[in-house]
Design a protein around this motif. Structure first.
Motif, PDB file in Angstrom:
ATOM      1  N   PHE A   1       0.707  -0.828  -0.440  1.00  0.00           N
ATOM      2  CA  PHE A   1      -0.479  -0.226  -0.061  1.00  0.00           C
ATOM      3  C   PHE A   1       0.461   1.275   0.276  1.00  0.00           C
ATOM      4  O   PHE A   1       2.335   1.323   0.129  1.00  0.00           O
ATOM      5  N   ASN A   2       0.077   2.549  -0.073  1.00  0.00           N
ATOM      6  CA  ASN A   2       1.168   3.511  -0.382  1.00  0.00           C
ATOM      7  C   ASN A   2       0.851   4.635   0.766  1.00  0.00           C
ATOM      8  O   ASN A   2      -0.673   4.234   1.557  1.00  0.00           O
ATOM      9  N   PHE A   3       1.504   4.721   1.507  1.00  0.00           N
ATOM     10  CA  PHE A   3       1.809   5.487   3.352  1.00  0.00           C
ATOM     11  C   PHE A   3       1.367   7.003   2.530  1.00  0.00           C
ATOM     12  O   PHE A   3       2.846   7.371   2.209  1.00  0.00           O
ATOM     13  N   ASP A   4       0.924   7.703   2.315  1.00  0.00           N
ATOM     14  CA  ASP A   4       0.347   9.288   2.094  1.00  0.00           C
ATOM     15  C   ASP A   4       0.443  10.527   3.550  1.00  0.00           C
ATOM     16  O   ASP A   4      -0.323  10.193   4.596  1.00  0.00           O
ATOM     17  N   ILE A   5       1.308  11.303   3.081  1.00  0.00           N
ATOM     18  CA  ILE A   5       1.326  12.048   4.069  1.00  0.00           C
ATOM     19  C   ILE A   5       0.323  13.621   3.888  1.00  0.00           C
ATOM     20  O   ILE A   5       0.753  14.166   2.851  1.00  0.00           O
ATOM     21  N   LYS A   6      -0.047  14.161   4.945  1.00  0.00           N
ATOM     22  CA  LYS A   6      -1.519  14.609   4.435  1.00  0.00           C
ATOM     23  C   LYS A   6      -1.066  15.894   5.805  1.00  0.00           C
ATOM     24  O   LYS A   6      -0.644  15.906   6.482  1.00  0.00           O
ATOM     25  N   MET A   7      -1.541  17.147   4.986  1.00  0.00           N
ATOM     26  CA  MET A   7      -1.336  18.644   5.901  1.00  0.00           C
ATOM     27  C   MET A   7      -3.120  19.493   5.445  1.00  0.00           C
ATOM     28  O   MET A   7      -3.499  18.970   3.880  1.00  0.00           O
ATOM     29  N   PRO A   8      -3.046  19.493   7.012  1.00  0.00           N
ATOM     30  CA  PRO A   8      -4.564  20.115   6.429  1.00  0.00           C
ATOM     31  C   PRO A   8      -5.001  21.348   6.072  1.00  0.00           C
ATOM     32  O   PRO A   8      -3.325  21.983   6.262  1.00  0.00           O
ATOM     33  N   ASP A   9      -5.642  21.338   5.579  1.00  0.00           N
ATOM     34  CA  ASP A   9      -5.713  23.459   4.022  1.00  0.00           C
ATOM     35  C   ASP A   9      -7.261  24.033   4.950  1.00  0.00           C
ATOM     36  O   ASP A   9      -7.677  23.437   5.303  1.00  0.00           O
ATOM     37  N   PHE A  10      -6.458  24.850   5.873  1.00  0.00           N
ATOM     38  CA  PHE A  10      -7.218  25.811   6.387  1.00  0.00           C
ATOM     39  C   PHE A  10      -7.139  27.419   5.547  1.00  0.00           C
ATOM     40  O   PHE A  10      -6.358  27.315   4.570  1.00  0.00           O
ATOM     41  N   ARG A  11      -8.557  27.934   5.137  1.00  0.00           N
ATOM     42  CA  ARG A  11      -8.546  29.081   4.376  1.00  0.00           C
ATOM     43  C   ARG A  11      -9.581  30.422   5.174  1.00  0.00           C
ATOM     44  O   ARG A  11     -10.129  29.596   6.258  1.00  0.00           O
ATOM     45  N   THR A  12      -8.784  31.155   5.950  1.00  0.00           N
ATOM     46  CA  THR A  12      -8.815  32.223   6.465  1.00  0.00           C
ATOM     47  C   THR A  12      -9.741  33.364   5.967  1.00  0.00           C
ATOM     48  O   THR A  12      -9.478  34.361   5.363  1.00  0.00           O
ATOM     49  N   LEU A  13     -10.851  33.367   6.577  1.00  0.00           N
ATOM     50  CA  LEU A  13     -11.108  35.272   6.224  1.00  0.00           C
ATOM     51  C   LEU A  13     -10.353  36.177   7.295  1.00  0.00           C
ATOM     52  O   LEU A  13     -11.618  36.377   8.933  1.00  0.00           O
ATOM     53  N   ARG A  14     -10.094  37.387   7.458  1.00  0.00           N
ATOM     54  CA  ARG A  14      -9.716  38.047   8.424  1.00  0.00           C
ATOM     55  C   ARG A  14      -9.723  39.755   7.687  1.00  0.00           C
ATOM     56  O   ARG A  14      -8.858  39.543   6.974  1.00  0.00           O
ATOM     57  N   CYS A  15      -9.738  40.644   8.851  1.00  0.00           N
ATOM     58  CA  CYS A  15      -9.290  41.551   8.602  1.00  0.00           C
ATOM     59  C   CYS A  15      -8.841  42.385   9.976  1.00  0.00           C
ATOM     60  O   CYS A  15      -9.708  42.023  11.155  1.00  0.00           O
ATOM     61  N   ASN A  16      -8.321  43.542  10.093  1.00  0.00           N
ATOM     62  CA  ASN A  16      -8.237  44.338  11.501  1.00  0.00           C
ATOM     63  C   ASN A  16      -7.855  45.375  10.866  1.00  0.00           C
ATOM     64  O   ASN A  16      -6.954  45.769  10.097  1.00  0.00           O
ATOM     65  N   THR A  17      -9.149  46.450  11.775  1.00  0.00           N
ATOM     66  CA  THR A  17      -9.351  47.573  11.420  1.00  0.00           C
ATOM     67  C   THR A  17      -9.873  48.280  12.645  1.00  0.00           C
ATOM     68  O   THR A  17     -10.087  47.806  13.944  1.00  0.00           O
ATOM     69  N   GLN A  18      -9.712  50.055  12.010  1.00  0.00           N
ATOM     70  CA  GLN A  18     -10.618  50.243  13.499  1.00  0.00           C
ATOM     71  C   GLN A  18     -11.533  51.880  12.494  1.00  0.00           C
ATOM     72  O   GLN A  18     -11.230  52.277  11.684  1.00  0.00           O
ATOM     73  N   PHE A  19     -12.923  51.765  13.066  1.00  0.00           N
ATOM     74  CA  PHE A  19     -13.217  53.148  12.077  1.00  0.00           C
ATOM     75  C   PHE A  19     -14.512  53.589  13.240  1.00  0.00           C
ATOM     76  O   PHE A  19     -14.510  53.343  14.778  1.00  0.00           O
ATOM     77  N   THR A  20     -15.045  54.425  13.060  1.00  0.00           N
ATOM     78  CA  THR A  20     -16.136  55.236  13.942  1.00  0.00           C
ATOM     79  C   THR A  20     -17.442  55.341  12.948  1.00  0.00           C
ATOM     80  O   THR A  20     -17.367  55.706  11.711  1.00  0.00           O
ATOM     81  N   ILE A  21     -18.640  54.617  13.742  1.00  0.00           N
ATOM     82  CA  ILE A  21     -19.836  54.327  12.565  1.00  0.00           C
ATOM     83  C   ILE A  21     -21.192  55.276  13.874  1.00  0.00           C
ATOM     84  O   ILE A  21     -20.829  55.213  15.033  1.00  0.00           O
ATOM     85  N   PRO A  22     -21.715  55.531  13.022  1.00  0.00           N
ATOM     86  CA  PRO A  22     -23.559  56.255  13.751  1.00  0.00           C
ATOM     87  C   PRO A  22     -23.410  55.328  14.555  1.00  0.00           C
ATOM     88  O   PRO A  22     -23.358  53.543  14.338  1.00  0.00           O
ATOM     89  N   THR A  23     -23.864  55.417  16.047  1.00  0.00           N
ATOM     90  CA  THR A  23     -24.963  54.503  16.959  1.00  0.00           C
ATOM     91  C   THR A  23     -26.220  54.084  16.869  1.00  0.00           C
ATOM     92  O   THR A  23     -26.754  55.169  15.887  1.00  0.00           O
TER      93      THR A  23
END
Length: 264
Positions: A204-226
């Motif tokens: 048999f074949n021994f397969d080395i695998k790694m997880p595939d992570f996908r990220t949505l991210r932002c780092n921001t500062q803002f001012t909005i009306p209440t």
């Protein structure tokens, strides 16, 4: 005669000091009684509620939503939710965080995933193990060994939070009409495993695998009306091909409000 006058002066001095002592005591009592009232009049830090909504739309619909340069964040949010109700868009996730004015807050809704990061080098093994005589004979091409496999043992692990994590620090303006928000949202998905190396073997074949992570991210500062939604960011999911021409986009909306505040 002199002694009598002296005694009279001392008694008079003591008597005259009594009103001053009584006045000091009364002042202290009044101060103590008045302290709770004064503390009650002091402003109490207000709570701020942060609402987050993530809506996935097609690239075409995003272009239409952003076509009006005068559209407010609330109008874009209403239009995006109309697309959700019609089935042309979907809500990815929503979250609510409540904290005191100026205080940091964080929400974590994740699954902690454990995965292998390092493997021991593959080794040729047999079951049962070969004796030295059998091993020398096998190396000379004489005879067949028992079951021979390639074995690779995991040696290091790591963890990754899969899901939604949001960190925020809201600061209310003195007139309570706007909120300045330091905002870091992160959405992590696990899209299966990637093949890193395939080790062939006789059985048999021994397969080395790694997880595939996908990220949505932002780092921001803002001012909005209440109390009003604002479009904070447009993010691109990496679960589509080809990457240079994405099919969908994720709109990130935020609204900050003060619970219990009178309507303006």
């Amino acid at each position: 005669m002199t002694r009598m006058n002296t005694d009279r002066k001392m008694k008079f001095a003591c008597a005259s000091s009594i009103p001053g002592s009584v006045g000091s005591v009364l002042s202290c009592i009044a101060l103590l009684l008045g302290s709770p009232q004064s503390r009650a009049d002091e402003p109490v830090p207000q709570n701020i509620r942060v609402l987050v909504s993530m809506v996935e739309v097609s690239h075409t619909d995003l272009t239409s939503l952003l076509s009006n340069p005068t559209a407010s964040g609330a109008e874009i949010f209403t239009a995006a939710n109309a697309l959700v109700k019609s089935g042309r868009a979907k809500t990815v996730d929503s979250a609510v965080l409540t904290t005191r004015n100026g205080q940091a807050t964080e929400i974590t809704t994740v699954k902690e995933m454990t995965y292998v990061t390092e493997y021991e080098p593959p080794q040729l093994v047999s079951d049962p193990p070969l004796s030295p005589l059998e091993n020398r004979a096998w190396l000379r091409g004489q005879g067949d060994p028992p079951l021979v496999v390639y074995d690779s043992t995991p040696s290091c692990w790591d963890t990754r939070n899969v899901g939604l994590t949001i960190s925020a620090v809201p600061t209310l303006s003195p007139d309570a009409r706007s909120v300045t928000l330091a905002f870091i949202p992160e959405w992590v998905e696990h899209h299966g495993d990637r093949l890193i190396r395939a080790v062939p073997g006789p059985y048999f074949n021994f397969d080395i695998k790694m997880p595939d992570f996908r990220t949505l991210r932002c780092n921001t500062q803002f001012t909005i009306p209440t109390g009003a939604f604002e479009l904070v960011s447009v993010l691109t999911p990496m679960n589509q091909a080809p990457v240079p021409a994405p099919v969908t986009k994720v709109l990130l909306f935020v609204r900050c409000e003060v619970p219990g505040a009178p309507a303006k």
